[in-house]
Design a protein around this motif. Structure first.
Motif, mmCIF file in Angstrom:
data_model
loop_
_atom_site.group_PDB
_atom_site.id
_atom_site.type_symbol
_atom_site.label_atom_id
_atom_site.label_comp_id
_atom_site.label_asym_id
_atom_site.label_seq_id
_atom_site.Cartn_x
_atom_site.Cartn_y
_atom_site.Cartn_z
ATOM 1 N N UNK A 23 -11.764 9.272 7.765
ATOM 2 C CA UNK A 23 -12.447 8.408 6.607
ATOM 3 C C UNK A 23 -11.397 8.208 5.620
ATOM 4 N N UNK A 24 -10.648 9.176 4.998
ATOM 5 C CA UNK A 24 -9.881 8.867 4.091
ATOM 6 C C UNK A 24 -8.595 8.128 4.562
ATOM 7 N N UNK A 25 -8.124 8.628 5.845
ATOM 8 C CA UNK A 25 -6.994 7.923 6.427
ATOM 9 C C UNK A 25 -7.182 6.617 6.497
ATOM 10 N N UNK A 26 -8.371 5.901 6.982
ATOM 11 C CA UNK A 26 -8.692 4.537 7.472
ATOM 12 C C UNK A 26 -8.774 3.959 5.935
ATOM 13 N N UNK A 27 -9.248 4.446 4.844
ATOM 14 C CA UNK A 27 -9.192 3.981 3.673
ATOM 15 C C UNK A 27 -7.668 3.728 3.091
ATOM 16 N N UNK A 28 -6.855 4.715 3.288
ATOM 17 C CA UNK A 28 -5.381 4.769 2.987
ATOM 18 C C UNK A 28 -4.772 3.581 3.686
ATOM 19 N N UNK A 29 -5.116 3.615 4.892
ATOM 20 C CA UNK A 29 -4.488 2.609 5.776
ATOM 21 C C UNK A 29 -5.108 1.210 5.149
ATOM 22 N N UNK A 30 -6.198 0.840 4.926
ATOM 23 C CA UNK A 30 -6.826 -0.549 4.483
ATOM 24 C C UNK A 30 -6.184 -0.927 3.214
ATOM 25 N N UNK A 31 -6.486 0.296 2.330
ATOM 26 C CA UNK A 31 -6.145 -0.176 1.053
ATOM 27 C C UNK A 31 -4.650 -0.450 0.673
ATOM 28 N N UNK A 32 -3.633 0.367 1.352
ATOM 29 C CA UNK A 32 -2.110 0.198 1.372
ATOM 30 C C UNK A 32 -2.049 -1.278 1.912
ATOM 31 N N UNK A 33 -2.708 -1.600 3.159
ATOM 32 C CA UNK A 33 -2.612 -2.920 3.657
ATOM 33 C C UNK A 33 -2.586 -4.127 2.601
ATOM 34 N N UNK A 34 -4.029 -3.995 1.937
ATOM 35 C CA UNK A 34 -4.365 -4.901 1.141
ATOM 36 C C UNK A 34 -3.397 -5.075 -0.103
#
Length: 302
Positions: A23-34
């Motif tokens: 869950x956190x990895x997905x958030x870190x990916x998407x947050x860094x993408x944005x």
């Protein structure tokens, strides 16, 4: 509205990830993408408009807001690191397991690369037009998709993606620039999140953004203050396919500095706060008020 809420909850129940690391990895990916999708767009608007649509202060303000809102985006999942330097500081402070740190670094870098690529896609036509009169700088070897994209020169565009220091700035200066900038960032991150300082959690993302703005206005001249290994390396990997291997060999292989120096700076910043201030803040004790009568005896409440 009720139906929409019910549908949202139905979708949530089906796709909700229970594994904390995933869950956190997905958030870190998407947050860094944005973060990079917005941030690279800010820089591209500055460079590709010949510095007419944006000014330097706009870049500082824009990146600060991007940090703030992207951290708000992931504040309830991973907390919004988006930066391996922040993650390694948390690792040394005992706030993040080693396995999580390694996963964060990978997904942050991938997110940064794809975010910069998405921004390039939106500005592709303008970049093509901007580079159309750039033929006198490089030969056909550097031709890409009908336009001349260069690392240096009056029409250089590689700096839209990542940092490229001027020739008069030594790599030694670059190293300490990234060390100091990241140390300042993480020091004040520790100040903000330290519960003993009593700063409301809802204010944290906005304050993180203001810290980034402060660093940019103070130490953005040398490199543009990447202070984030993923932010610089991810887009640089993308530029390899656009500008060639020169993005890594430029300035005596400068590329490793914004990847390595922030890691040391982050640890120094985190522990300098602990040693100089954090460890010496008195523990806050709860104050209990007791109602007493005229004889100074505690009142019994019915």
């Amino acid at each position: 509205m009720a139906v929409e809420l019910e549908r949202t909850e139905q979708v949530r129940s089906k796709i909700h990830i229970k594994n904390p690391l995933l869950r956190n990895a997905l958030s870190e990916f998407f947050g860094t993408f944005m973060l990079l999708f917005i941030g690279i767009g800010i820089v591209m608007q500055f460079i590709l408009s010949n510095e007419k649509l944006n000014t330097w202060i706009n870049i500082n303000l824009g990146w600060g807001l991007a940090i703030a809102f992207c951290v708000y985006l992931c504040s309830k999942t991973s907390g919004g690191h988006f930066n391996p330097a922040v993650s390694i500081a948390f690792l040394t402070l005992g706030k993040l397991p080693l396995k999580d740190f390694l996963v964060y670094c990978v997904v942050q870098t991938i997110g940064a690369a794809l975010g910069s690529l998405a921004a390039f896609g939106l500005y592709y036509g303008i970049c093509d037009h901007y580079c159309s009169n750039n033929k006198f700088i490089l030969d056909q070897v550097n031709k890409f998709a009908g336009a001349y994209r260069t690392i240096i020169g009056s029409k250089a565009t590689a700096a839209c993606f990542c940092s490229f220091p001027a020739f008069h700035v030594s790599n030694t200066t670059c190293f300490f620039d990234q060390f100091a900038g990241t140390a300042i960032l993480v020091l004040f991150v520790c100040v903000i999140i330290d519960k003993r300082n009593g700063i409301p959690a809802a204010a944290h993302p906005l304050l993180f953004g203001l810290v980034v703005m402060m660093i940019g206005t103070a130490y953005g001249m040398n490199l543009g203050y990447p202070i984030n290994p993923a932010r610089d390396l991810g887009p640089r990997i993308v530029t390899f396919f656009i500008y060639g291997s020169g993005v890594f060999s430029y300035h005596s292989y400068y590329f490793w500095i914004p990847v390595i120096a922030p890691l040391f700076g982050a640890v120094a910043g985190a522990w300098s706060y602990t040693f100089f201030v954090g460890a010496h803040i008195p523990e806050q004790r709860e104050t209990t008020y007791v109602l007493v009568d005229e004889a100074n005896q505690p009142l019994k409440l019915a």
